[in-house]
Write an enzyme that holds these catalytic residues in place. Structure first.
Site, PDB file in Angstrom:
ATOM      1  N   LYS A  63       0.858  -1.223   0.123  1.00 52.93           N
ATOM      2  CA  LYS A  63      -0.096  -0.290   0.051  1.00 52.93           C
ATOM      3  C   LYS A  63       0.950   1.233  -0.066  1.00 52.93           C
ATOM      4  CE  LYS A  63      -3.642   2.234   2.774  1.00 52.93           C
ATOM      5  NZ  LYS A  63      -4.548   2.039   3.862  1.00 52.93           N
ATOM      6  N   SER A 140      -9.447   1.930   3.121  1.00 53.31           N
ATOM      7  CA  SER A 140      -8.709   2.861   2.142  1.00 53.31           C
ATOM      8  C   SER A 140      -7.643   1.914   1.307  1.00 53.31           C
ATOM      9  CB  SER A 140      -7.836   3.738   2.971  1.00 53.31           C
ATOM     10  OG  SER A 140      -6.961   3.545   3.851  1.00 53.31           O
ATOM     11  N   SER A 164      -9.883  -0.285   7.125  1.00 52.21           N
ATOM     12  CA  SER A 164      -9.478  -0.244   5.843  1.00 52.21           C
ATOM     13  C   SER A 164      -8.803  -1.404   5.186  1.00 52.21           C
ATOM     14  CB  SER A 164      -8.292   1.033   5.731  1.00 52.21           C
ATOM     15  OG  SER A 164      -8.989   2.195   5.947  1.00 52.21           O
TER      16      SER A 164
END
Length: 452
Positions: A63, A140, A164
């Site tokens: 990420k 996210s 997330s």
């Protein structure tokens, strides 16, 4: 129901996408990778061990919130990328995976500033949900979840502050693990709200989920342990649009098959229990706890969610308020309003937030006892449509955070388990275990996988 999230026939004949590798220079994401990557680059393993490393042969994605030496961590926003320098070191969590023999294949798209559970990014695009093309992928950690679900990599890492990892895992039909708060190092990642920030990971199967967990948790041997009790939060399933039996029965049946029916299965009204045992929640009870639409809600969990989001806003403001005031960055719809609200947050009730956290830890520890497991829906239903109606989406978010705040505020570990498809959309259920029981929870879900 099968635990295999790829029951959808459109995936049956797809090639093994994870064989795709880009050597040399990085490139921007293209359509053939479901929009998961913001940058594709191969980072080779760094293991020097004479014995085969534990993650040898596996590929993973990172990420865009983790530092990688020599590149600027983008945090999901072009203005952040423009105004920050390249990292001088790599986040320990990334280094540990490389040292364990895994190969990184790139950096994945995320929601701006990690401030959404939708998975939509107005600047870099929205990663495409591989098993529900017209639905959001969840955020996210959107790109990380999509990369795994689309079989571009074997596993991926993300972060989970308010949901997330758990949310995109559910929406994309894969496993997602949120560890106990502080169990995995957060050094070298851009903070969102440190009282809740955790490093989580995604996988398509429990064996890989467990292997990665052994590395990140620094636990080399995780033996199966029978849970003492399976506690089903009956009221929480009323928040969910998926039929109760489709989520609960496969899990109960798998526990009975795995452990011979010795585990005690019982139901609890979790909202009532938390309301009675977390007295500081009274500071977050409002008239909005009963909606005008007469939707089912759990007032104590709505208050718990309010407490969590208030402390998140407070810490986000401390972490990033000065940068926002100085740079005046451009944010996408939804994110902009959320950040503006955070910047306006006062210190009022912050002490009450911390009291809620302490009381909830005590209450849930008492409820679960030793080796007890709580069963809840991961989210209130299948993933929402892309660009969904704002009012409908806000209602869904409200119910989602009622569920997500249970592990979020307590800091307990949680795993989201895919249960295949219902009406051609992915559904899931979650197990929550007490703080520090990460190895136990990973072994438990691995034991159950063959029977769900």
């Amino acid at each position: 129901m099968s635990i295999d999230p790829f029951l959808n026939e459109k995936f049956r004949d797809e090639p093994e996408r994870r064989m795709y590798k880009l050597k040399g220079a990085a490139s921007m994401a293209t359509n053939n990778d479901f929009g998961a990557f913001i940058e594709k680059v191969t980072i080779s393993p760094t293991s020097t061990s004479s014995s085969p490393p534990s993650l040898q042969g596996l590929t993973f994605a990172i990420k865009d919130i983790f530092d990688v030496e020599g590149r600027v961590t983008g945090f999901g926003n072009p203005d952040w990328l423009r105004t920050h320098s390249a990292a001088t070191s790599t986040a320990p969590v990334v280094s540990s995976l490389l040292e364990a023999g895994a190969t990184a294949l790139g950096i994945t798209i995320m929601d701006e500033m990690a401030y959404s559970i939708n998975g939509e990014n107005a600047h870099y695009g929205t990663p495409r949900n591989p098993i529900a093309f017209d639905r959001v992928p969840g955020g996210s950690s959107s790109g990380s979840a999509v990369a795994v679900a689309a079989r571009l990599v074997d596993f991926s890492i993300g972060t989970d502050t308010g949901g997330s990892v758990r949310v995109p895992a559910s929406y994309c039909g894969i496993f997602g693990f949120r560890p106990s708060h502080g169990a995995v190092s957060t050094v070298g990642l851009t903070p969102m709200a440190q009282s809740f920030d955790t490093v989580g990971w995604f996988a398509r199967d429990t064996a890989t989920l467990k292997r990665v967990g052994c590395v990140l948790l620094q636990q080399h041997h995780l033996n199966p342990i029978e849970p003492s009790q399976l506690i089903i939060a009956d009221d929480c399933f009323k928040l969910c649009s998926v039929p109760h039996d489709l989520l609960v029965q496969p899990l109960v049946g798998s526990v009975e098959k795995s452990f011979g029916g010795n585990t005690v299965v019982k139901k609890v009204n979790l909202g009532e229990y938390i309301g009675q045992n977390v007295p500081s929640l009274k500071h977050f009870m409002t008239s909005d706890d009963v909606t005008t639409q007469q939707e089912f809600c759990i007032p104590s969990l709505m208050a718990l969610s309010s407490s969590m989001r208030l402390l998140q806003r407070h810490e986000f403001k401390i972490n990033h308020g000065a940068w926002i005031s100085s740079v005046k960055p451009e944010f996408g719809p939804g994110i902009s309003e959320r950040i503006e609200e955070a910047i306006r947050t006062s210190d009022e009730k912050i002490d009450h937030c911390r009291s809620v956290k302490s009381e909830l830890i005590t209450a849930l520890s008492t409820l679960l006892g030793e080796k007890g497991v709580l069963v809840i829906p991961t989210v209130p239903g299948p993933p929402p449509h892309l660009q969904a109606n704002v009012a409908a989406l806000e209602s869904f978010r409200s119910r989602a955070f009622s569920l997500l705040s249970i592990a979020g505020v307590s800091g307990f570990c949680q795993v989201s388990i895919p249960l295949g498809l219902h009406e051609n959309l992915p559904v899931s259920v979650s197990l929550v275990a007490k703080y520090g029981s990460d190895g136990f929870l990973l072994s438990l879900v691995d034991s159950l996988a063959a029977f769900i």
